[in-house]
Design an enzyme around this catalytic site. Sequence first.
Site, PDB file in Angstrom:
ATOM      1  N   GLU A 163       0.819  -1.200   0.000  1.00  0.00           N
ATOM      2  CA  GLU A 163       0.000   0.000   0.000  1.00  0.00           C
ATOM      3  C   GLU A 163       0.863   1.265   0.000  1.00  0.00           C
ATOM      4  O   GLU A 163       0.576   2.239  -0.712  1.00  0.00           O
ATOM      5  CB  GLU A 163      -0.922   0.018   1.231  1.00  0.00           C
ATOM      6  CG  GLU A 163      -1.851  -1.182   1.316  1.00  0.00           C
ATOM      7  CD  GLU A 163      -1.271  -2.323   2.137  1.00  0.00           C
ATOM      8  OE1 GLU A 163      -2.034  -2.953   2.884  1.00  0.00           O
ATOM      9  OE2 GLU A 163      -0.049  -2.584   2.036  1.00  0.00           O
ATOM     10  N   CYS A 188      -0.347   0.101   7.800  1.00  0.00           N
ATOM     11  CA  CYS A 188      -0.821   0.582   6.502  1.00  0.00           C
ATOM     12  C   CYS A 188      -2.231   1.147   6.599  1.00  0.00           C
ATOM     13  O   CYS A 188      -2.593   2.067   5.859  1.00  0.00           O
ATOM     14  CB  CYS A 188      -0.780  -0.553   5.481  1.00  0.00           C
ATOM     15  SG  CYS A 188       0.902  -1.053   5.053  1.00  0.00           S
ATOM     16  N   ALA A 191      10.539 -38.834  -6.537  1.00  0.00           N
ATOM     17  CA  ALA A 191      10.721 -39.272  -7.919  1.00  0.00           C
ATOM     18  C   ALA A 191      10.586 -40.788  -7.949  1.00  0.00           C
ATOM     19  O   ALA A 191      11.066 -41.487  -7.051  1.00  0.00           O
ATOM     20  CB  ALA A 191      12.084 -38.842  -8.445  1.00  0.00           C
ATOM     21  N   ASP A 205      21.644 -41.677   0.715  1.00  0.00           N
ATOM     22  CA  ASP A 205      21.848 -40.752  -0.402  1.00  0.00           C
ATOM     23  C   ASP A 205      22.870 -39.659  -0.122  1.00  0.00           C
ATOM     24  O   ASP A 205      23.409 -39.069  -1.054  1.00  0.00           O
ATOM     25  CB  ASP A 205      20.516 -40.075  -0.767  1.00  0.00           C
ATOM     26  CG  ASP A 205      19.502 -41.050  -1.360  1.00  0.00           C
ATOM     27  OD1 ASP A 205      19.884 -42.198  -1.635  1.00  0.00           O
ATOM     28  OD2 ASP A 205      18.347 -40.654  -1.530  1.00  0.00           O
ATOM     29  N   ARG A 230      21.108 -25.442  -5.687  1.00  0.00           N
ATOM     30  CA  ARG A 230      22.335 -25.305  -6.475  1.00  0.00           C
ATOM     31  C   ARG A 230      22.054 -25.080  -7.965  1.00  0.00           C
ATOM     32  O   ARG A 230      22.843 -24.454  -8.658  1.00  0.00           O
ATOM     33  CB  ARG A 230      23.214 -26.554  -6.312  1.00  0.00           C
ATOM     34  CG  ARG A 230      23.574 -26.850  -4.868  1.00  0.00           C
ATOM     35  CD  ARG A 230      24.446 -28.086  -4.728  1.00  0.00           C
ATOM     36  NE  ARG A 230      23.864 -29.285  -5.320  1.00  0.00           N
ATOM     37  CZ  ARG A 230      22.888 -30.002  -4.760  1.00  0.00           C
ATOM     38  NH1 ARG A 230      22.390 -29.636  -3.591  1.00  0.00           N
ATOM     39  NH2 ARG A 230      22.413 -31.081  -5.352  1.00  0.00           N
TER      40      ARG A 230
END
Length: 371
Positions: A67, A103, A173, A222, A229
């Site tokens: 605003e 505001c 995935a 993993d 990245r």
Amino acid sequence: MANLGNPCGLPLPALTNDERYMNRCLQLAQLGAGRVAPNPMVGAVLVHNERIIGEGYHMQYGGPHAEVNALNSVLEIDKPLIAESTMYVSLEPCAHFGKTPPCADRIVAEGIRKVVVGCRDPFEQVDGKGIEKMQAAGVDVTVGVLQQECEKLNKRFIAFYRHHRPYIVLKWAQTADGFIAPLYQEPGSRMLISGQYANRLVHRWRSEEASILVGRQTALADDPALTVRLWTGKQPIRLVIDSNLQLPQSLQPFDGSASTVVFNLQRHSVSGSANLLEGVNYYKLAESSNMVHQVISALFKMQIQSVVVEGGRKTLQAFADVGMWDEARIITNTAMYAGSGIRAPQLQAAKLVHQQQLDNDLITYLEPALT
């Protein structure tokens, strides 16, 4: 549901003037994506006799709100028109002193007589107070124009303050035959399923969320960096569930390149703020049962507004089983078949929102069917 455009060929309803200007507010608000969190994205437009004389959006956390930027953008020649104009804003104007003044006070001080608000702000220090303050000063306030669209834009912020929990995205995935990993895997190795274009999209997703979560088995097998990245953006807070603190500190989530929180049953070093140290922080949970609800409660206490759960199957399934998710994003490599391995998680009562194809990867977006 999928984006089908207008398949019936029927005329679409025309937007009203209020809806057209609110749609412009939404366009502006999105320009603040990635720069205003944990604040919401907000756009504002000032209209005089169907002419936009000022517009703005919340550009940076801690900076002026939409605003104020809209009012400051008005040309000198148009400033006398401000009091005769209508202010459109996608989220209720604030009524409290935070990093900036209220505001609602600025709108009243400018003499604006009409304000159109997309949706209320669920933050307890606002939540209707901005509307009430303007109405008490004689401002004509309309609320709820394109309300669903305005709430969807700030779905993370809305979920956090309305439901007192972070916005939860499940992501994985899988191969064409529904496997996410081999049954046996050497630590630090992984079965690469998604392609380069989907991988870039995943890093964009990470940049849009406040945190990213994995379980102990995924962290060990993993050794994921859990960082952005392949995209430009803010690093999410890395979250790891390691009940008995068994993971070696040589793993990437503990490399100090981004903030990490380890949920465990032994050690606590978190102050309760989202301003976590660039290093490893420990959050002690009360018990080994009800792990999902404890983690969600902890994220709310730490003021972490969203989390993308990236694995593994046990962690993803735990969130799915208790219905704690707002979106699921599944990447299926339609050209890869594993034949055996760890099966992908199963979602109950999910509905299709959208699908897109990136090379061999079919990306499916789902949300709970009961919402």
